[in-house]
Scaffold this motif. Structure first.
Motif, PDB file in Angstrom:
ATOM      1  N   SER A 145       0.831  -1.206   0.000  1.00  0.00           N
ATOM      2  CA  SER A 145       0.000   0.000   0.000  1.00  0.00           C
ATOM      3  C   SER A 145       0.864   1.253   0.000  1.00  0.00           C
ATOM      4  CB  SER A 145      -0.923   0.010   1.224  1.00  0.00           C
ATOM      5  OG  SER A 145      -0.174   0.079   2.433  1.00  0.00           O
ATOM      6  N   ARG A 146       2.149   1.089   0.374  1.00  0.00           N
ATOM      7  CA  ARG A 146       3.084   2.233   0.378  1.00  0.00           C
ATOM      8  C   ARG A 146       4.364   1.965  -0.407  1.00  0.00           C
ATOM      9  NH1 ARG A 146       3.768   4.223   6.473  1.00  0.00           N
ATOM     10  NH2 ARG A 146       5.529   5.267   5.494  1.00  0.00           N
ATOM     11  N   ALA A 147       4.887   0.751  -0.298  1.00  0.00           N
ATOM     12  CA  ALA A 147       6.130   0.420  -0.999  1.00  0.00           C
ATOM     13  C   ALA A 147       5.857   0.207  -2.485  1.00  0.00           C
ATOM     14  CB  ALA A 147       6.755  -0.834  -0.396  1.00  0.00           C
ATOM     15  N   VAL A 148       6.831   0.556  -3.308  1.00  0.00           N
ATOM     16  CA  VAL A 148       6.679   0.443  -4.762  1.00  0.00           C
ATOM     17  C   VAL A 148       7.490  -0.732  -5.273  1.00  0.00           C
ATOM     18  CG1 VAL A 148       7.118   1.563  -6.975  1.00  0.00           C
ATOM     19  CG2 VAL A 148       6.264   2.914  -5.046  1.00  0.00           C
ATOM     20  N   GLU A 149       6.820  -1.625  -5.985  1.00  0.00           N
ATOM     21  CA  GLU A 149       7.478  -2.777  -6.584  1.00  0.00           C
ATOM     22  C   GLU A 149       6.856  -3.045  -7.951  1.00  0.00           C
ATOM     23  OE1 GLU A 149       8.334  -7.516  -5.705  1.00  0.00           O
ATOM     24  OE2 GLU A 149       7.313  -6.286  -4.204  1.00  0.00           O
ATOM     25  N   PRO A 150       7.614  -2.961  -9.027  1.00  0.00           N
ATOM     26  CA  PRO A 150       7.068  -3.236 -10.361  1.00  0.00           C
ATOM     27  C   PRO A 150       6.427  -4.621 -10.416  1.00  0.00           C
ATOM     28  CG  PRO A 150       9.237  -2.242 -10.543  1.00  0.00           C
ATOM     29  CD  PRO A 150       9.030  -2.535  -9.073  1.00  0.00           C
ATOM     30  N   GLY A 151       5.338  -4.709 -11.168  1.00  0.00           N
ATOM     31  CA  GLY A 151       4.602  -5.958 -11.269  1.00  0.00           C
ATOM     32  C   GLY A 151       3.519  -6.112 -10.229  1.00  0.00           C
ATOM     33  N   GLN A 152       3.327  -5.076  -9.408  1.00  0.00           N
ATOM     34  CA  GLN A 152       2.375  -5.148  -8.295  1.00  0.00           C
ATOM     35  C   GLN A 152       1.272  -4.098  -8.411  1.00  0.00           C
ATOM     36  OE1 GLN A 152       2.630  -7.771  -6.277  1.00  0.00           O
ATOM     37  NE2 GLN A 152       4.058  -7.314  -4.634  1.00  0.00           N
ATOM     38  N   VAL A 153       1.050  -3.554  -9.594  1.00  0.00           N
ATOM     39  CA  VAL A 153       0.140  -2.419  -9.726  1.00  0.00           C
ATOM     40  C   VAL A 153      -1.256  -2.730  -9.176  1.00  0.00           C
ATOM     41  CG1 VAL A 153      -1.026  -0.870 -11.325  1.00  0.00           C
ATOM     42  CG2 VAL A 153       1.371  -1.440 -11.683  1.00  0.00           C
ATOM     43  N   ILE A 154      -1.850  -3.830  -9.612  1.00  0.00           N
ATOM     44  CA  ILE A 154      -3.224  -4.124  -9.201  1.00  0.00           C
ATOM     45  C   ILE A 154      -3.274  -4.547  -7.736  1.00  0.00           C
ATOM     46  CG2 ILE A 154      -5.292  -5.448  -9.707  1.00  0.00           C
ATOM     47  CD1 ILE A 154      -4.371  -3.416 -11.851  1.00  0.00           C
ATOM     48  N   TYR A 155      -2.379  -5.430  -7.333  1.00  0.00           N
ATOM     49  CA  TYR A 155      -2.334  -5.860  -5.933  1.00  0.00           C
ATOM     50  C   TYR A 155      -2.112  -4.662  -5.015  1.00  0.00           C
ATOM     51  CZ  TYR A 155      -0.702  -8.289  -1.731  1.00  0.00           C
ATOM     52  OH  TYR A 155      -0.535  -8.737  -0.443  1.00  0.00           O
ATOM     53  N   ALA A 156      -1.126  -3.847  -5.343  1.00  0.00           N
ATOM     54  CA  ALA A 156      -0.827  -2.670  -4.521  1.00  0.00           C
ATOM     55  C   ALA A 156      -2.012  -1.712  -4.492  1.00  0.00           C
ATOM     56  CB  ALA A 156       0.409  -1.957  -5.059  1.00  0.00           C
ATOM     57  N   GLY A 157      -2.682  -1.571  -5.631  1.00  0.00           N
ATOM     58  CA  GLY A 157      -3.840  -0.689  -5.681  1.00  0.00           C
ATOM     59  C   GLY A 157      -4.947  -1.140  -4.749  1.00  0.00           C
ATOM     60  N   THR A 158      -5.195  -2.454  -4.713  1.00  0.00           N
ATOM     61  CA  THR A 158      -6.247  -2.959  -3.824  1.00  0.00           C
ATOM     62  C   THR A 158      -5.869  -2.761  -2.360  1.00  0.00           C
ATOM     63  OG1 THR A 158      -5.354  -5.229  -3.796  1.00  0.00           O
ATOM     64  CG2 THR A 158      -6.979  -4.699  -5.501  1.00  0.00           C
ATOM     65  N   LYS A 159      -4.601  -2.959  -2.043  1.00  0.00           N
ATOM     66  CA  LYS A 159      -4.170  -2.848  -0.645  1.00  0.00           C
ATOM     67  C   LYS A 159      -4.131  -1.391  -0.183  1.00  0.00           C
ATOM     68  CE  LYS A 159      -3.758  -7.218   0.110  1.00  0.00           C
ATOM     69  NZ  LYS A 159      -4.640  -7.911   1.072  1.00  0.00           N
ATOM     70  N   ALA A 160      -3.796  -0.478  -1.090  1.00  0.00           N
ATOM     71  CA  ALA A 160      -3.829   0.948  -0.746  1.00  0.00           C
ATOM     72  C   ALA A 160      -5.268   1.417  -0.569  1.00  0.00           C
ATOM     73  CB  ALA A 160      -3.136   1.762  -1.838  1.00  0.00           C
ATOM     74  N   ALA A 161      -6.143   0.940  -1.438  1.00  0.00           N
ATOM     75  CA  ALA A 161      -7.560   1.293  -1.316  1.00  0.00           C
ATOM     76  C   ALA A 161      -8.127   0.776  -0.006  1.00  0.00           C
ATOM     77  CB  ALA A 161      -8.337   0.709  -2.495  1.00  0.00           C
ATOM     78  N   LEU A 162      -7.737  -0.432   0.365  1.00  0.00           N
ATOM     79  CA  LEU A 162      -8.225  -1.022   1.608  1.00  0.00           C
ATOM     80  C   LEU A 162      -7.763  -0.224   2.825  1.00  0.00           C
ATOM     81  CD1 LEU A 162      -9.804  -3.271   2.905  1.00  0.00           C
ATOM     82  CD2 LEU A 162      -7.785  -4.738   2.742  1.00  0.00           C
ATOM     83  N   ALA A 163      -6.529   0.252   2.778  1.00  0.00           N
ATOM     84  CA  ALA A 163      -6.019   1.065   3.888  1.00  0.00           C
ATOM     85  C   ALA A 163      -6.871   2.321   4.076  1.00  0.00           C
ATOM     86  CB  ALA A 163      -4.562   1.446   3.628  1.00  0.00           C
ATOM     87  N   GLN A 164      -7.231   2.963   2.979  1.00  0.00           N
ATOM     88  CA  GLN A 164      -8.045   4.177   3.086  1.00  0.00           C
ATOM     89  C   GLN A 164      -9.482   3.852   3.471  1.00  0.00           C
ATOM     90  OE1 GLN A 164      -6.820   6.923   3.332  1.00  0.00           O
ATOM     91  NE2 GLN A 164      -8.305   8.508   2.862  1.00  0.00           N
ATOM     92  N   MET A 165     -10.003   2.718   3.000  1.00  0.00           N
ATOM     93  CA  MET A 165     -11.352   2.301   3.397  1.00  0.00           C
ATOM     94  C   MET A 165     -11.442   2.124   4.899  1.00  0.00           C
ATOM     95  SD  MET A 165     -12.106  -0.443   0.334  1.00  0.00           S
ATOM     96  CE  MET A 165     -13.549  -1.178   1.099  1.00  0.00           C
ATOM     97  N   VAL A 166     -10.400   1.547   5.493  1.00  0.00           N
ATOM     98  CA  VAL A 166     -10.372   1.329   6.936  1.00  0.00           C
ATOM     99  C   VAL A 166     -10.386   2.663   7.687  1.00  0.00           C
ATOM    100  CG1 VAL A 166      -8.796   0.635   8.786  1.00  0.00           C
ATOM    101  CG2 VAL A 166      -9.340  -0.967   6.953  1.00  0.00           C
ATOM    102  N   ARG A 167      -9.619   3.612   7.197  1.00  0.00           N
ATOM    103  CA  ARG A 167      -9.579   4.923   7.861  1.00  0.00           C
ATOM    104  C   ARG A 167     -10.948   5.599   7.836  1.00  0.00           C
ATOM    105  NH1 ARG A 167      -4.691   5.193   4.502  1.00  0.00           N
ATOM    106  NH2 ARG A 167      -2.874   4.796   5.815  1.00  0.00           N
ATOM    107  N   VAL A 168     -11.591   5.571   6.681  1.00  0.00           N
ATOM    108  CA  VAL A 168     -12.887   6.237   6.543  1.00  0.00           C
ATOM    109  C   VAL A 168     -13.978   5.478   7.285  1.00  0.00           C
ATOM    110  CG1 VAL A 168     -14.625   7.057   4.915  1.00  0.00           C
ATOM    111  CG2 VAL A 168     -12.200   7.244   4.330  1.00  0.00           C
TER     112      VAL A 168
END
Length: 268
Positions: A145-168
């Protein structure tokens, strides 16, 4: 403060890995645990392990992608026990490849489990806990959700979205006495990471990214989950707890050092 005696918990994703470790750990602290997973044999094994250790557990075949499955499990547990104190959602999948090579079906496969599945747990548990005026909901984000690793665009996107969903969602349910938090693990020895760990070079490279210089065991993610489920975390809400052995901090410190070097060179 970590005692969960008398608490009623549901862990979806309990057949293996982090979910299994969390279910066993919650039960070890006294909670009654209903284990859900699409893997029937695996989730029954988890429940049997808990019972063999003297705990109380049941197993239910549950597809986290289906809201009807999730809602049936959660409402059934609440009806049986008169309450639902803890709800944990852990399922996640990853397809590692560049975004431009992703197919529609691959995108759907990852987002359906990681995002829709977590949404189903958050909404289903939230509806029950909001009415009863208490409860703790925990889902699994990632260092991606914060670290950048090529090949992880969709996975990282879901995990970053989930982090913000939890906050809200934590802000929405907080006034009703319900806490919503996420755990963001670093590299963990689970079935999801077998493709990486099967290569010693890749496994070692990931270890080198961690300040502790090793991969985590699933049980090391379960401890923080017990904390977030318990009264010890009674004032923790809307947070993403990074359990990564120092990966993200090490990344940030390295970036800061490079920035300082660049500024120094430029000023010279």
């Amino acid at each position: 403060m970590l005692d969960l005696t008398g608490k009623v918990a549901v862990v979806i994703g309990a057949a293996s890995g982090i979910g299994r470790a969390i279910a066993i750990s919650l039960a070890a602290q006294g909670a009654t645990v209903d284990c859900g997973d699409i893997d029937t044999a695996g989730v029954e094994e988890t429940a049997a392990t808990i019972v063999a250790a003297g705990g109380t557990a049941k197993a239910t075949t549950t597809d986290v992608r289906l809201s009807a499955d999730v809602d049936t499990l959660l409402t059934g547990v609440a009806a049986e026990h008169g309450r639902l104190d803890i709800a944990v959602g852990t399922p996640g999948i990853n397809i590692r490849k560049p975004l431009i090579d992703y197919t529609d079906d691959e995108y759907t496969a990852v987002t359906d489990v990681n995002l829709r599945g977590s949404f189903n747990v958050l909404r289903g548990a939230g509806r029950i806990m909001a009415v009863q005026g208490s409860g703790s909901i925990i889902v699994i984000s990632s260092i991606s959700s914060r670290a950048v690793e090529p090949g992880q665009v969709i996975y990282a996107g879901t995990k970053a979205a989930l982090a913000q969903m939890v906050r809200v969602f934590g802000a929405e349910l907080g006034p009703m006495g319900v806490r919503v938090n996420a755990i963001a693990p670093g590299p963990v020895e689970t079935a999801l990471t077998v493709p990486i760990r099967s290569s010693s070079a890749w496994a070692d490279a990931y270890s080198e990214k961690v300040a502790l210089r090793r991969w985590a065991k699933p049980a090391e993610i379960a401890g923080p989950a017990v904390f977030l489920a318990s009264d010890a975390a009674s004032y923790v809400n809307g947070e993403v707890l990074f359990v990564d052995g120092g990966w993200v901090d090490l990344d940030a410190n390295f970036a800061d050092e490079k920035a300082v070097e660049t500024d120094t060179d430029a000023s010279a």
